[in-house]
Motif scaffolding. Structure first.
Motif, short mmCIF file in Angstrom:
data_model
loop_
_atom_site.label_atom_id
_atom_site.label_comp_id
_atom_site.label_asym_id
_atom_site.label_seq_id
_atom_site.Cartn_x
_atom_site.Cartn_y
_atom_site.Cartn_z
N UNK A 1 0.98 -1.02 -0.24
CA UNK A 1 -0.18 0.04 -0.29
C UNK A 1 0.78 1.28 -0.18
N UNK A 2 2.12 0.96 0.71
CA UNK A 2 2.84 2.04 0.32
C UNK A 2 4.48 1.71 -0.27
N UNK A 3 5.32 2.34 -0.83
CA UNK A 3 6.07 2.02 -2.20
C UNK A 3 7.47 2.55 -1.26
N UNK A 4 7.36 3.62 -0.09
CA UNK A 4 8.68 3.61 0.27
C UNK A 4 9.92 3.03 1.34
N UNK A 5 10.02 2.63 0.04
CA UNK A 5 10.87 1.77 1.53
C UNK A 5 11.56 2.22 2.71
N UNK A 6 11.71 3.49 2.73
CA UNK A 6 13.12 4.33 3.23
C UNK A 6 11.54 4.14 4.72
N UNK A 7 10.82 4.33 4.66
CA UNK A 7 9.69 4.31 5.76
C UNK A 7 9.85 3.02 6.74
N UNK A 8 10.28 1.70 6.18
CA UNK A 8 11.33 0.99 7.27
C UNK A 8 12.76 1.25 8.21
N UNK A 9 13.07 1.76 7.77
CA UNK A 9 13.85 2.71 8.88
C UNK A 9 13.26 3.70 9.82
N UNK A 10 12.25 3.84 9.34
CA UNK A 10 11.45 5.21 10.16
C UNK A 10 10.70 4.11 11.37
N UNK A 11 10.25 3.07 10.26
CA UNK A 11 9.50 2.33 11.05
C UNK A 11 10.60 1.13 12.75
N UNK A 12 11.64 1.60 12.49
CA UNK A 12 12.93 0.93 13.21
C UNK A 12 12.98 1.67 14.57
N UNK A 13 12.13 2.92 13.93
CA UNK A 13 13.13 3.75 14.71
C UNK A 13 12.12 3.96 16.51
N UNK A 14 10.95 3.88 15.65
CA UNK A 14 9.56 4.11 16.37
C UNK A 14 9.39 2.88 17.28
#
Length: 178
Positions: A23-36
């Motif tokens: 649903x989202x294609x911005x793979x960089x969000x994975x790093x944001x998830x890790x930060x959360x």
């Protein structure tokens, strides 16, 4: 802080799930998830630094949630999956939402109440997911995913003849099913 920690966990898992679903294609969000995830751990560790029972539960919930997201994806690819099995995994997907309740029980020294709280969380998660599935039936079907609602409707549609395309049977189940 418990609410903040729980919210951070929710956002982390939500981002991972949206990436997994495409649903989202911005793979960089994975790093944001890790930060959360790291921030949630920091928040809880301020209040429960040495509670081994809590931290074991914390890790088990994260593991259960992430593994169950993958399993639900696999199960929803088939109309042969029993709806009850999906419901059980829906509760497992939401295991991460028990962490805040576990923190409250640990902080108040009332772990003995957590079994009932956990069961409540499981049943609430199932109910919430059923509502979400009803809302998302069309979108899931377009992605060739047969969520709980589609699965139930499929089984109740054209029950006597068991003929027709899955979409037709699901539509029949919606109009004529129990």
């Amino acid at each position: 802080d418990v609410i903040l920690g729980q919210r951070l966990l929710y956002l982390a898992i939500r981002i991972q799930d949206d990436l997994f679903d495409g649903q989202v294609r911005a793979n960089s969000l994975l790093f944001g998830s890790d930060q959360l995830l790291l921030e949630a751990e920091d928040v809880f560790s301020r209040h429960l630094p040495r509670d081994k029972k809590f931290w074991k539960f914390y890790r088990d919930c994260l593991r259960t949630t992430t593994q169950s997201i993958v399993e639900v994806d696999r199960l929803q690819k088939s109309l042969g999956t029993k709806p009850e099995r999906l419901l059980d995994f829906y509760a497992n997907v939401c295991a991460v939402f028990k962490i805040g309740s576990a923190a409250v029980c640990a902080l108040s020294k009332h772990w003995q109440h957590f079994t009932r709280v956990s069961l409540f969380c499981d049943e609430t998660a199932k109910a919430g997911q059923i509502i979400d599935d009803l809302t998302d039936v069309q979108e899931d079907l377009e992605r060739k995913r047969y969520n709980y609602a589609a699965n139930i409707l499929y089984r109740s549609g054209n029950a006597t003849g068991k003929r027709g395309s899955p979409m037709k049977r699901i539509a029949q189940g919606y109009v004529y099913g129990d």
